[in-house]
Design an enzyme around this catalytic site. Structure first.
Site, PDB file in Angstrom:
ATOM      1  N   ASP B 399       0.878  -1.172   0.000  1.00 45.79           N
ATOM      2  CA  ASP B 399       0.000   0.000   0.000  1.00 45.79           C
ATOM      3  C   ASP B 399       0.919   1.227   0.000  1.00 45.79           C
ATOM      4  OD1 ASP B 399      -1.748   2.052   0.506  1.00 45.79           O
ATOM      5  OD2 ASP B 399      -2.898   0.961   2.030  1.00 45.79           O
ATOM      6  N   HIS B 400       0.959   1.902  -1.130  1.00 49.02           N
ATOM      7  CA  HIS B 400       1.905   3.003  -1.302  1.00 49.02           C
ATOM      8  C   HIS B 400       1.563   4.208  -0.423  1.00 49.02           C
ATOM      9  CE1 HIS B 400       5.330   4.643  -3.104  1.00 49.02           C
ATOM     10  NE2 HIS B 400       5.033   4.600  -4.389  1.00 49.02           N
TER      11      HIS B 400
END
Lengths: 204, 428
Positions: B399-400
């Site tokens: 999850d950036h």
């Protein structure tokens, strides 16, 4: 601190001989009522509640903790329902009746939100829950007529579960009252109107 | 005979409920309608009645535990009957039942077999009231030849009208029924074929609904970003082969996955963002100091993710044993909610099926998922010489919002170092 079993006046109708019944009750003082699977430590600021000697009850139905006060109305409905496991549609049915009654008093922008709330805009004015026995359902709701919403933050913690539309808002930001939304209606007018509408449901 | 009663849908679209209180005990005799359990879904507390009489032989779930709609709730031993004997007995049983026509009250009395007593968990919601338009199994009198012919032709003899003495079903009756059935089935099949040749419609199972909901939640809420790499694992393979037999002697299958789980668990300790989740409600980051690795398991029912808890504290043997246990539970449909709770990072190992690289979907709200592809022999450059290496492809999605590109690459490098030099796993 152990909550008392729920025996507040609205629960009388649960055991009454009438198959269908309702009661709208204005509490005589402040009470805190926790949901069936809530525990006091997670829901309530205990020290504050002890200090002010507020009684705590545990109701048989689900949902989160609520405050009852003389500025709120407790609306309870018992319906004879047999062999019906899925009872969620009764939230919609009863809340629709309450919304119609309040609309007739001039309140606008009323909605059903979450699983069983009624809101003005996106602020909650009523929360409800159901206790189902094999032969009946017991719906009860708390309608905030004019109670100061800051009282909720004073006694209650942020709930573990919340409806999507709450979006993490604090009690003060999430809850409102009919008076706070500038509808200066008195208790009698509101109770009378809702009573008339619920009578039709009960006698249907 | 055992009857599994599954947790029914008691709310519109609600998928789970909490067991508040068991109202019965194992071994207790119950009648239809007796209250079994108090369940709570959002806003509703309901007492669930028994759908059948019998003796409670198992309760699934503890008070306070949350279970999904469709999960087994109680097992009822229907009295006096068990196993195949029960089925045979029930099939041969002659029960006088009043047959009600829907909305029309009682219209007659027929002798019927108690076929509605044979049921599995999937018979939840079975209507106990037979309607007159449903086929009814009557007591059938027939000649042995007619019975044998019916069996050969695949005909339900209960549906055949007997024209012999006292309504006995004769050989001729079976032949005539067979001819009629062939004609009507040709018509029906051709019409059905026209409708069904383009599509096949199946209702969504509960697990498929849950998978769909979780996948969409992940794609809608996380900012997916993926990195791919390959690691040479000849040394790991050598160690695995060396100890494989010793493990097999203890009935443990030593797979590459056990090493990957260990490598990931240790690497997560160094890169806390990969073992975290974002709390957008309170604007907090939650960094978890426990390392529970979910393993995506491909089961007949669909994807499940049981969790190896505290994997950082387990040895390779314990992890291998745990993987085996959870895979077996997955295959036999015995995975419980507890087995799938509290994962902090997930590994999906599809290499045994065949793929090399993938873009795995994060098991939201976790921060990352590692995909392990098929291990193959490949040409590699080692000490400036061309050599044959054993290469494991790895694909990681993060999850950036939580994990920056640098961190995920450094994390993956660390995992690869452990897998390339597995002795370092023991040193850590």
């Amino acid at each position: 601190m152990i909550p008392k079993s729920y025996n507040l006046p609205d629960f009388e109708i649960f055991n009454s001989s009438n198959l269908n019944d309702f009661k709208i009750w204005i509490p005589d003082k402040m009470y805190i009522v926790i949901g069936r699977s809530n525990n006091i430590e997670d829901s309530v600021f205990i020290e504050k509640v002890k200090e002010e000697r507020i009684e705590i009850f545990k109701r048989p139905s689900g949902g989160e903790t609520v405050i009852l006060s003389p500025k709120t109305a407790v609306i309870s409905v018992k319906l004879n329902v047999k062999n019906e496991l899925n009872v969620h549609h009764y939230f919609k049915e009863i809340n629709t009746i309450i919304i119609s009654a309040l609309s007739e008093l001039g309140i606008k922008n009323l909605n059903q939100k979450g699983i069983s709330d009624i809101s003005i805009g996106n602020k909650k004015i009523l929360g409800s829950s159901i206790y189902r026995k094999p032969d009946k359902i017991f719906y009860h709701a708390v309608l905030n007529i004019s109670e100061d919403v800051s009282l909720i933050s004073k006694y209650l913690k942020h709930p573990k579960k919340e409806p999507d539309y709450r979006k993490g808002r604090s009690h003060d930001e999430f809850v409102t009252s009919i008076n706070k939304e500038n509808y200066m209606l008195d208790n009698e007018a509101i109770i009378g109107k809702i009573s008339n509408s619920l009578s039709n449901l009960i006698n249907k | 005979m055992k009857y599994i009663f599954n947790f029914p849908d008691i709310g519109e679209g609600l998928e789970e409920g909490t067991i508040i209180e068991w109202l019965i005990k194992k071994g207790q005799k119950i009648e239809v309608g007796d209250l079994l359990v108090t369940m709570e879904t959002d806003k509703v507390v309901a007492e669930i009645p028994a759908p059948r009489s019998g003796v409670i032989s198992a309760l699934y779930g503890k008070e306070g535990e949350t279970i999904h709609v469709g999960d087994a709730l109680v097992e009822i031993e229907i009295e006096g009957l068990s196993g195949e004997d029960a089925i045979e007995t029930v099939m041969n049983d002659k029960i006088q039942e009043q047959i009600k026509e829907e909305g029309a009250g009682v219209v007659g009395t027929l002798e019927v077999a108690g076929n509605n007593m044979i049921m599995s968990g999937s018979d939840e919601g079975f209507d106990e009231t037979e309607s007159a338009d449903k086929p009814v199994k009557r007591k059938i009198i027939s000649t042995p030849v007619a019975r044998a012919m019916a069996k050969n032709f695949g005909i339900d003899i209960n549906l055949v009208k007997g024209n012999g003495p006292a309504g006995r079903v004769m050989k001729e009756d079976i032949l005539n029924f067979s001819k009629q059935k062939t004609k009507s089935s040709i018509k029906q099949e051709s019409a059905k074929d026209e409708t069904n040749q383009l599509v096949e419609i199946e209702p969504l199972t509960q697990i498929r609904k849950t998978i769909a909901k979780n996948m969409i939640a992940s794609k809608h809420n996380a900012a997916h970003m993926s990195v791919f790499d390959e690691v040479e694992i000849s040394e790991l393979d050598r160690i695995r082969k060396k100890y494989k037999q010793k493990f097999e002697d203890k009935n443990i299958k030593l797979t590459y996955l056990a090493f990957v789980v260990k490598a990931v668990a240790i690497a997560l300790k160094k890169y806390k963002s990969l073992n975290s989740e974002m709390d957008t409600v309170n604007d907090n980051m939650i960094y978890k100091k426990y390392y529970n690795i979910g393993i995506a398991v491909d089961t007949e029912k669909g994807l499940m993710v049981p969790v190896i808890k505290n994997a950082d504290k387990l040895g390779i043997a314990e992890i291998a044993e745990k993987i085996q246990e959870l895979s077996e539970k997955g295959r036999t449909g015995k995975i419980t909610l507890d087995d799938m709770r509290d994962g902090t990072f997930t590994i999906t190992s599809y290499g045994s099926i065949g793929g090399k690289f993938a873009v795995p979907v994060i098991n939201f709200p976790q921060a990352g998922i590692l995909g392990v592809g098929k291990v193959t022999k490949q040409p590699i450059v080692k000490d400036d010489k061309l050599d044959i290496g054993l290469v494991m492809p790895l694909s990681i999605s993060v999850d950036h919002r939580i994990v920056d590109g640098g961190d995920v690459t450094r994390f993956l490098n660390t995992v690869m170092e452990y897998l390339n030099e597995p002795v370092s796993l023991l040193v850590e």
